[in-house]
Design a protein around this motif. Structure first.
Motif, mmCIF file in Angstrom:
data_model
loop_
_atom_site.group_PDB
_atom_site.id
_atom_site.type_symbol
_atom_site.label_atom_id
_atom_site.label_comp_id
_atom_site.label_asym_id
_atom_site.label_seq_id
_atom_site.Cartn_x
_atom_site.Cartn_y
_atom_site.Cartn_z
ATOM 1 N N TRP A 265 0.840 -1.197 0.000
ATOM 2 C CA TRP A 265 0.000 0.000 0.000
ATOM 3 C C TRP A 265 0.872 1.243 0.000
ATOM 4 C CZ3 TRP A 265 -4.752 1.026 -1.267
ATOM 5 C CH2 TRP A 265 -5.254 2.302 -0.977
ATOM 6 N N HIS B 91 3.011 14.345 0.915
ATOM 7 C CA HIS B 91 2.366 14.614 2.202
ATOM 8 C C HIS B 91 2.845 13.585 3.216
ATOM 9 C CE1 HIS B 91 -0.206 11.504 0.531
ATOM 10 N NE2 HIS B 91 -0.935 11.426 1.633
ATOM 11 N N ASP C 102 2.274 5.912 4.029
ATOM 12 C CA ASP C 102 2.363 5.185 2.764
ATOM 13 C C ASP C 102 3.025 6.027 1.664
ATOM 14 O OD1 ASP C 102 0.024 6.763 2.962
ATOM 15 O OD2 ASP C 102 -0.965 5.646 1.367
ATOM 16 N N HIS C 103 3.538 7.208 2.034
ATOM 17 C CA HIS C 103 4.253 8.070 1.085
ATOM 18 C C HIS C 103 5.646 8.442 1.582
ATOM 19 C CE1 HIS C 103 0.729 8.591 -1.544
ATOM 20 N NE2 HIS C 103 0.139 8.208 -0.425
ATOM 21 N N CYS D 214 -1.742 11.342 -2.943
ATOM 22 C CA CYS D 214 -3.108 10.894 -2.626
ATOM 23 C C CYS D 214 -4.163 11.878 -3.128
ATOM 24 C CB CYS D 214 -3.322 10.762 -1.123
ATOM 25 S SG CYS D 214 -2.770 9.229 -0.375
ATOM 26 N N HIS E 45 -3.032 3.793 -6.988
ATOM 27 C CA HIS E 45 -2.957 3.904 -5.527
ATOM 28 C C HIS E 45 -4.358 4.007 -4.902
ATOM 29 C CE1 HIS E 45 -1.792 4.728 -1.537
ATOM 30 N NE2 HIS E 45 -1.801 6.039 -1.595
#
Ligand SMILES: [Zn+2]
Ligand SMILES: [Zn+2]
Length: 240
Positions: free
Chosen positions: A27, A72, A76-77, A155, A209
């Protein structure tokens, strides 16, 4: 200009690098943007060791990354940062100025950090939107392709349409790729988003994503051959 997705929860399909290159999924999102002889990494996904393995599988050594743009501060980033730096990468990092002090200080121990508030140039070939949104602050990236801009989003928490509008800043939009954050949206909201992006003149979309399967199906139907079904390992090439 070439974009290679190196971390994504969607698996390989269109435009994958070739047989024998089994890339892993988890993810999150991360892609490598190659433009004007530079390599920009956009986000780092959630799993650092997987990110580095996937990068090497597509022929991108971590040390070759010039710049890192973090969209951000969600796990998950930004989750892959430590492993990326441990593997030798020393990019200049562009972070929203509102990132937590702990993360900014951790980055500044190893690499130059640019704290972004308003629109900010990334080299002479790209720019970030600057900080957008009110609750979850996020920045997107616009890359010059010689054929309009390619907009990359993590996102798109502030809204994909508004992020694309600000990123493009009046320029033609060749591509939008990344998370569109429509995974909880109903058909009506998805179709409004499709219409709005079409009205902005977006030529190609590659939603992945957190876009969600319903939205991906509806984008595919609406954009037809202007839709790219992408996942980890997918490569998108644009002129210029
Ligand atoms: Zn995300
Ligand atoms: Zn997020």
């Amino acid at each position: 200009m070439r974009i290679t997705i190196v971390s994504d929860n969607n698996g390989q399909n269109a435009g994958s690098p070739g047989p024998g290159q089994e890339l892993e999924t988890s993810w999150g999102f991360s892609c490598v943007v190659e433009v004007s002889g530079h390599r920009i990494l956009f986000d780092t996904g959630s799993d650092g060791p997987m990110l580095v393995r996937n990068m090497r599988a597509v022929g991108v050594e971590p040390e070759s990354i010039d710049m890192l743009v973090l969209s951000h501060e969600h796990w998950d980033h930004v989750g892959g940062i430590d492993e990326l730096l441990a593997s030798g990468a020393r990019p200049t990092v562009y972070v929203p100025g509102s990132f937590s002090a702990g993360l900014r200080e951790r980055l500044a121990r190893d690499v130059p950090v640019v704290e972004v508030t308003g629109r900010t140039a990334v080299g002479s070939f790209a720019s970030t939107t600057g900080e957008m949104g009110t609750e979850i602050i996020e920045q997107g990236l616009a890359v010059e392709t010689g054929d309009g801009v390619a907009v990359v989003t993590g996102c798109a928490h502030p809204g994909i349409v508004e992020m694309v509008r600000v990123a493009a800043d009046g320029r033609p939009i060749a591509l939008v790729v990344g998370g569109f954050h429509l995974k909880d949206a109903d058909e009506r909201a998805i179709d409004q988003t499709i219409s709005a992006l079409d009205a902005l003149g977006v030529r190609r979309v590659a939603p992945t994503h957190c876009t969600g399967e319903l939205a991906r199906v509806r984008f595919a139907a609406a954009f037809g051959d202007r839709y790219s079904g992408v996942g980890v390992g997918s490569i998108l090439e644009l002129g210029g």
